[in-house]
Design an enzyme around this catalytic site. Structure first.
Site: not given
Ligand code: NAP
Ligand code: MG
Length: 456
Positions: A126, A224, A258, A436
């Site tokens: 994102n 995060e 997020c 962070e």
């Molecule tokens: P995600 O599925 O958790 O993916 C995030 C990253 O982790 C991607 O690079 C993903 O690769 C990788 N990943 C996925 N499965 C993994 C595993 N088993 N082991 C290691 N790495 C793995 O997150 P998303 O759903 O795409 O992103 C949105 C989420 O991020 C939302 O929940 C949002 O709130 C959160 N977010 C939090 C913050 C914060 O600062 N707190 C900021 C932005 C977003 P792939 O691309 O291959 O899936």
């Protein structure tokens, strides 16, 4: 860093050999990088960041093409990412430990900091560049080296960013990128014996898996994770400013943030006015391609994300929420092929419906009417998430009470939900672990050691 295989469509996939070579290069580079004077690391990173800045006009459309956001938002994002690098270049002068005099007669102690080693940075799609630089900047200034794993759907801007940093003088191995799916490339980074810490931004379920995997080897983690940020609008607030902040906070980046405002609680006596203003703003937003002039909200990043959100909205409406606007794809036939979704507002869905209890990662906003601040705070805190929060009131006592009682890593009072490099950021509860931003970020990229200078 540049050897990538294109073995699956639409993305890049690094194989195990490339991954190991990248981590090994980071381990080798760590020895020299960590021994440089911190001011020298700052100089090098500052110069490299400046080089990236010279290529904004290339990076901005690249980010829009792979992520979907508007060109304007790509500019904001990449500029912010470079700002963060420069912020920590400045903070390099503030990295220090502590001193304890007279522990015993003639005995004093001091606390020194050492970098950890190779840090794995795993980031989502994102905000590929800001979320990366939030980790890269404090990690590098503190003397670590970094290997990043961007989301499988947004590797391009990250690869180019890394290439530009290298061209700008960042020494070989100090920052590398491995691409591929999380389940393979991400897991490999977490379990790699040479990686000492994982700095992860992403969803809560994946964060929990990473924390469990990192336990083996007692690796450091910062997480995060997801959020469902509440916004409380009191009856004495500047209602027009609050409605603008709600619209901006929810629909920015097509709701895929997020820190998006994901739940609004508005005092009953002013609810109609606020709801009317938010709905009017939602209807006015121009939805379109990220690279089309005048677009205010681009498409969702994936069809899967759009469908998941649509199910959350329909589940909440079926359970009794009132759909005030939106609820599906826009009618414009030109947008029929993309993952577009109208800005959506739902009134008073049940407090156990999907929009209340889950994270909604798209342009759909639930609004609830509440009796008073007590009820609003109770509702705000009844989520497993606790990332950000905001409150709108002109009453100082209410503002202070909300800041004290809302469970979250951030509370904005009468302010847009903007993240500042000066302040530590990080969720409570299921929204994460560690911080962070701020000088506090250094605590998560260093080990401290207590040293006693004896009298003997
Ligand atoms: P995600 O599925 O958790 O993916 C995030 C990253 O982790 C991607 O690079 C993903 O690769 C990788 N990943 C996925 N499965 C993994 C595993 N088993 N082991 C290691 N790495 C793995 O997150 P998303 O759903 O795409 O992103 C949105 C989420 O991020 C939302 O929940 C949002 O709130 C959160 N977010 C939090 C913050 C914060 O600062 N707190 C900021 C932005 C977003 P792939 O691309 O291959 O899936
Ligand atoms: Mg995912």
């Amino acid at each position: 860093m540049t050897t990538v295989q294109t073995t699956y469509p639409g993305s890049f996939l690094a194989g195990a050999e490339h991954r190991n070579a990248t981590v090994q290069a980071a381990r080798t580079a760590f020895t020299t990088w960590s021994e440089l004077a911190v001011s020298r690391r700052g100089e090098i990173l500052g110069r490299a960041a400046h080089h990236v800045e010279q290529h904004l006009d290339e990076l901005i459309p690249l980010l829009t093409r792979e992520q979907g956001k508007t060109l304007r938002d790509s500019r904001i994002e990449i500029t912010k990412a470079i700002d963060t690098l420069m912020h920590y270049v400045g903070l390099s002068k503030a990295l220090r430990g502590a001193h304890a005099p007279n522990l015993d007669p003639g005995v004093e102690g001091y606390v020194l900091r050492r970098p950890l080693g190779v840090v794995g940075a795993i980031v989502p799609w994102n905000f590929p560049t800001t979320l990366l630089c939030n980790k890269l900047a404090p990690a590098l200034i503190a003397g670590n080296t970094v290997v990043a794993k961007p989301a499988a759907t947004t590797p391009l801007t990250t690869l180019r960013f890394a290439e530009l940093l290298a061209q700008g003088g960042l020494p070989e191995g100090v920052f590398g990128v491995v691409t591929g799916r999380g389940s393979e490339a991400g897991t490999a980074l977490v379990t790699h014996p040479q990686v000492r810490k994982i700095a992860f931004t992403g969803s809560t379920p994946v964060g929990e898996q990473i924390m469990a995997l990192a336990a083996r080897g007692t690796k450091r983690v910062t997480l995060e994770l997801g959020g469902s940020d509440p916004m409380i609008i009191c009856d004495d607030a500047d209602l027009s400013a609050a409605a603008s902040a709600a619209s901006m906070g929810r629909f920015y980046n097509c709701g895929q943030a997020c820190l998006a405002i994901k739940r609004v609680y508005v005092f009953e006596s002013v609810a109609d006015e606020v709801i009317e203003a938010v709905v009017a703003k939602a209807r006015r937003l121009k939805v379109g391609r990220g690279d089309a002039p005048g677009t205010q909200m681009g498409p969702m990043h994936t069809a899967g994300g759009r469908d998941e959100m649509a199910a959350q909205v329909s589940g909440s409406v079926d359970a009794g929420g009132e759909l005030l606007t939106g609820g599906g794809p826009p009618s414009d036939p030109e947008l029929a092929d993309g993952f577009f979704h109208e800005p959506t507002v739902v009134l008073d869905p049940p407090h156990d419906s999907p929009m209340a209890v889950e994270e909604v990662f798209g342009p759909a906003l639930p609004i609830w009417r509440v009796a008073d601040l007590d009820e609003a705070i109770f509702r705000a805190n009844s989520s497993p998430f606790a990332l950000g929060s905001s409150v709108w009131t002109r009453d100082l006592a209410r503002a202070r009470e909300a800041a004290q009682r809302i469970e979250a890593g951030y509370t904005w009072i009468n302010s847009r939900t903007k993240v500042y490099d000066e302040l530590p950021f990080g969720g409570w509860k299921s929204s994460g672990y560690g911080k962070e931003h701020g000088i506090e970020a250094f605590d998560f990229y260093t080990e401290t050691k207590s040293v006693v200078l004896g009298a003997g």
